[in-house]
Design an enzyme around this catalytic site. Structure first.
Site, PDB file in Angstrom:
ATOM      1  N   ASP A 211       0.833  -1.199   0.000  1.00 22.71           N
ATOM      2  CA  ASP A 211       0.000   0.000   0.000  1.00 22.71           C
ATOM      3  C   ASP A 211       0.874   1.257   0.000  1.00 22.71           C
ATOM      4  O   ASP A 211       1.852   1.332   0.750  1.00 22.71           O
ATOM      5  CB  ASP A 211      -0.864  -0.032   1.271  1.00 22.71           C
ATOM      6  CG  ASP A 211      -1.928   1.049   1.298  1.00 22.71           C
ATOM      7  OD1 ASP A 211      -2.796   1.026   0.422  1.00 22.71           O
ATOM      8  OD2 ASP A 211      -1.886   1.903   2.201  1.00 22.71           O
ATOM      9  N   GLU A 276       1.503  -0.706  -5.049  1.00 17.58           N
ATOM     10  CA  GLU A 276       0.579   0.368  -5.393  1.00 17.58           C
ATOM     11  C   GLU A 276       1.421   1.628  -5.338  1.00 17.58           C
ATOM     12  O   GLU A 276       1.657   2.190  -4.264  1.00 17.58           O
ATOM     13  CB  GLU A 276      -0.582   0.471  -4.391  1.00 17.58           C
ATOM     14  CG  GLU A 276      -1.575   1.545  -4.806  1.00 17.58           C
ATOM     15  CD  GLU A 276      -2.114   2.418  -3.685  1.00 17.58           C
ATOM     16  OE1 GLU A 276      -3.092   3.123  -3.920  1.00 17.58           O
ATOM     17  OE2 GLU A 276      -1.556   2.415  -2.576  1.00 17.58           O
TER      18      GLU A 276
HETATM   19  C1  GLC Z   1      -4.253   3.022  -0.640  1.00 21.07           C
HETATM   20  C2  GLC Z   1      -5.490   2.172  -0.522  1.00 21.07           C
HETATM   21  C3  GLC Z   1      -6.616   3.034  -0.070  1.00 21.07           C
HETATM   22  C4  GLC Z   1      -6.271   3.637   1.265  1.00 21.07           C
HETATM   23  C5  GLC Z   1      -4.935   4.357   1.216  1.00 21.07           C
HETATM   24  C6  GLC Z   1      -4.410   4.659   2.587  1.00 21.07           C
HETATM   25  O1  GLC Z   1      -4.368   3.988  -1.635  1.00 21.07           O
HETATM   26  O2  GLC Z   1      -5.742   1.514  -1.726  1.00 21.07           O
HETATM   27  O3  GLC Z   1      -7.819   2.323   0.012  1.00 21.07           O
HETATM   28  O4  GLC Z   1      -7.260   4.546   1.642  1.00 21.07           O
HETATM   29  O5  GLC Z   1      -3.953   3.593   0.591  1.00 21.07           O
HETATM   30  O6  GLC Z   1      -3.942   3.489   3.194  1.00 21.07           O
END
Ligand code: GLC
Ligand code: MG
Length: 539
Positions: A211, A276
């Site tokens: 994340d 991500e």
């Molecule tokens: C990422 C996740 C999202 C979350 C954010 C903070 O972007 O996909 O859902 O709110 O991180 O952890």
């Protein structure tokens, strides 16, 4: 073409061509009737996922959490929230998944903890200058009384990225105030997460979705961005992916992944990590991938492409070129728990669904791995009319934008909401499913020839079996096509599979491309209707 049972990939680089199904745990299946999805619910539904034909599941966070941000606010990285079950439930689920040939990827949230995490609770109690505070970003404010935030950074969820506490200091949170950012220059933070990786690797996970993988290192001295909502009216987050912000994509973040990779590699069976990450350019995104860093990074440009042949062609070519440079195939994605579902992005209603089916068939023909988001195989649209008082996304309160509409529990069966989400007779679901979803349930679509579910099943079966779609099969070769039409083929030996996507305004003849084996809309007289895709084979 011979139809055989699906054999999951067994090699260490299974992830290179895997179809990964994202389970938003809260909204997938509820085993105990409390209205919230859970691990036992996933376990019960594993045969559905095996039959769908996916290779792996990515589970969103199920760890102990106050659930301010749907579990992306983790209070204990080594335990399961009671809402989702227990560690024993996790072990039972992963054992069954592996027995069915399904791999499990878990979400790792290293950029921030929950404010309920022991470290943050201790930091608040310990006071300014303490070693406990050094694990986070605490700072004094600006101005004579320190009543202005330490710098001009903005939260992704809106408003300043700093919150002031009772003793006058401020702490940094790039997301919700309940998600304080960790200080990744602190050795204890690094050691802790290396240990968390091992904890889940020891439990048998096949990989991690990292994340906010671009966020852990902040520029030294925490310098101002220099503009933002307050001064220029432009939100800093709108520059995400276009400019380098002092809190994202800093070079030193790569040191973290270079330390993680040997840990992953020390376990047998091909343990992987997918980032991500948001970066300024595809080239900077590619730096997260490689033999000494992470295995994959989501290609969000594909998700962002607008409904036009030029737009898709451009992002596909860019992503494929990058893949060649880094030696890892592209990671395609059309929907996830943060984005409006692609049915709705492409126009909603019948048009949106047509286009979504066509785009999915396009994605599944491309080389690389594909991440599906639960419910896209049912053609679910975004729920746009949730009552505000039911919305739970913390971003909603701060920005008015909410991601709840793609997080509504998915329909399985039956006549009444929540359509088999819970055990028989259960009426609870943490967000209500619309009445139109009765016709979209798994039971309503299974065995129905033209349903979206059967389209996904057919496409995934062919993707597994067809030599031209195998991981080592040919790359994309673009073929001549009419304006507004995309056509490319991939080959293995003398066999070619061609994918044609009609984004023009008129039906297009496809008899020159081979024998159709699957299509997102009925073909008549070898004509591919508008907003449709087909796969054609030539042997
Ligand atoms: C990422 C996740 C999202 C979350 C954010 C903070 O972007 O996909 O859902 O709110 O991180 O952890
Ligand atoms: Mg439950």
């Amino acid at each position: 073409m011979a139809v055989s049972t699906i054999t999951p990939p067994r090699t260490d680089d299974w992830w290179r061509s895997a179809v990964v199904y994202q389970v938003y745990v809260r909204s997938f299946a509820d085993s105990d009737g409390d209205g919230v999805g859970d691990l036992a619910g996933i376990r019960e539904r594993l045969p559905y996922l095996r039959d769908l034909g996916v290779d792996a599941l990515w589970l969103t966070p199920f760890y102990t959490s106050p659930m301010v941000d749907g579990g992306y606010d983790v209070a204990d990285y080594r335990d399961v929230d009671p809402m989702f079950g227990t560690l024993a439930d996790f072990d039972a689920m992963i054992t069954d998944a592996h027995a069915l040939g399904l791999r499990i990827i878990v979400d790792l949230v290293p950029n921030h903890t929950s404010s309920a995490h022991r470290w943050f609770v201790d930091a608040l109690a310990a006071g300014p200058g303490s070693p406990e505070r050094a694990r986070y970003h605490f700072a004094d404010g600006r101005g004579e009384h320190g009543d202005r935030p330490p710098n001009d950074w903005e939260s992704i969820f809106g408003g300043p990225a700093w919150t002031r506490i009772a003793d006058g200091q401020w702490y940094l949170h790039l997301f919700d105030p309940a998600q304080p950012d960790l200080n990744w220059r602190h050795p204890e933070v690094r050691a802790e997460f290396e240990d968390v990786l091992r904890f889940w690797l020891d439990r048998g996970v096949d990989g991690f979705r990292v994340d906010v993988a671009h966020g852990m290192i902040k520029a030294e001295g925490l310098p101002d961005v220099g503009f933002g909502t307050a001064t220029t009216g432009q939100r800093q987050v709108d520059l995400l992916g276009r400019a380098r912000l002092p809190y994202f994509d800093q070079d030193e973040v790569h040191e973290i992944y270079r330390a993680w990779r040997p840990i992953l590699d020390s376990y047998p069976g091909g343990r992987m990590a997918v980032a991500e990450a948001w970066a300024e350019t595809p080239q900077r995104l590619a730096r997260y991938i490689g033999p000494d860093e992470l295995h994959q990074a989501f290609s969000f440009d594909f998700l962002d492409a607008t409904w036009s042949a030029d737009s898709f062609r451009k992002v596909i070519d860019t992503a494929l070129a990058e893949a060649t440079v880094v030696g890892a195939p592209t990671t395609w994605v059309l929907s996830n728990h943060d984005k409006q579902r692609h049915v709705t992005r492409y126009g909603d209603g019948a048009e949106g669904l047509r286009r979504a089916r066509a785009a999915s068939l396009l994605m599944l023909a491309l080389p690389g791995s594909a991440y599906l988001y639960q419910g896209e195989e049912l053609g679910l649209p975004e729920v746009l009319d949730l009552p505000d008082e039911l919305r739970q996304d913390p971003a909603f309160l701060r920005t008015g934008e909410s991601r709840d509409g793609c997080r509504v529990p998915i329909p399985w069966s039956g006549e009444l909401a929540p359509y088999g989400f819970g055990p028989a007779g259960s009426e609870l679901s943490w967000l209500p499913a619309p009445a139109t979803w009765r016709a979209l349930s798994v039971a309503a679509q299974a065995g129905t020839p033209d349903s979206t579910l059967e389209l996904y099943r057919a496409a995934l079966r062919i993707r597994h079996e067809h030599p031209a779609l195998a991981v080592d099969a040919g790359e994309v070769t673009w073929l001549p096509a009419e304006p507004g039409v995309l056509a490319f083929s991939r080959t293995a030996g003398t066999t070619a599979l061609t994918c044609v996507v009609n984004l023009s305004g008129a039906p297009v003849a496809i008899d020159g491309y081979g024998e159709p084996i699957v299509a997102s809309a009925p073909l008549t007289d070898h004509l591919l209707p508008i907003d449709a895709s087909a796969w054609l084979e030539r042997r």
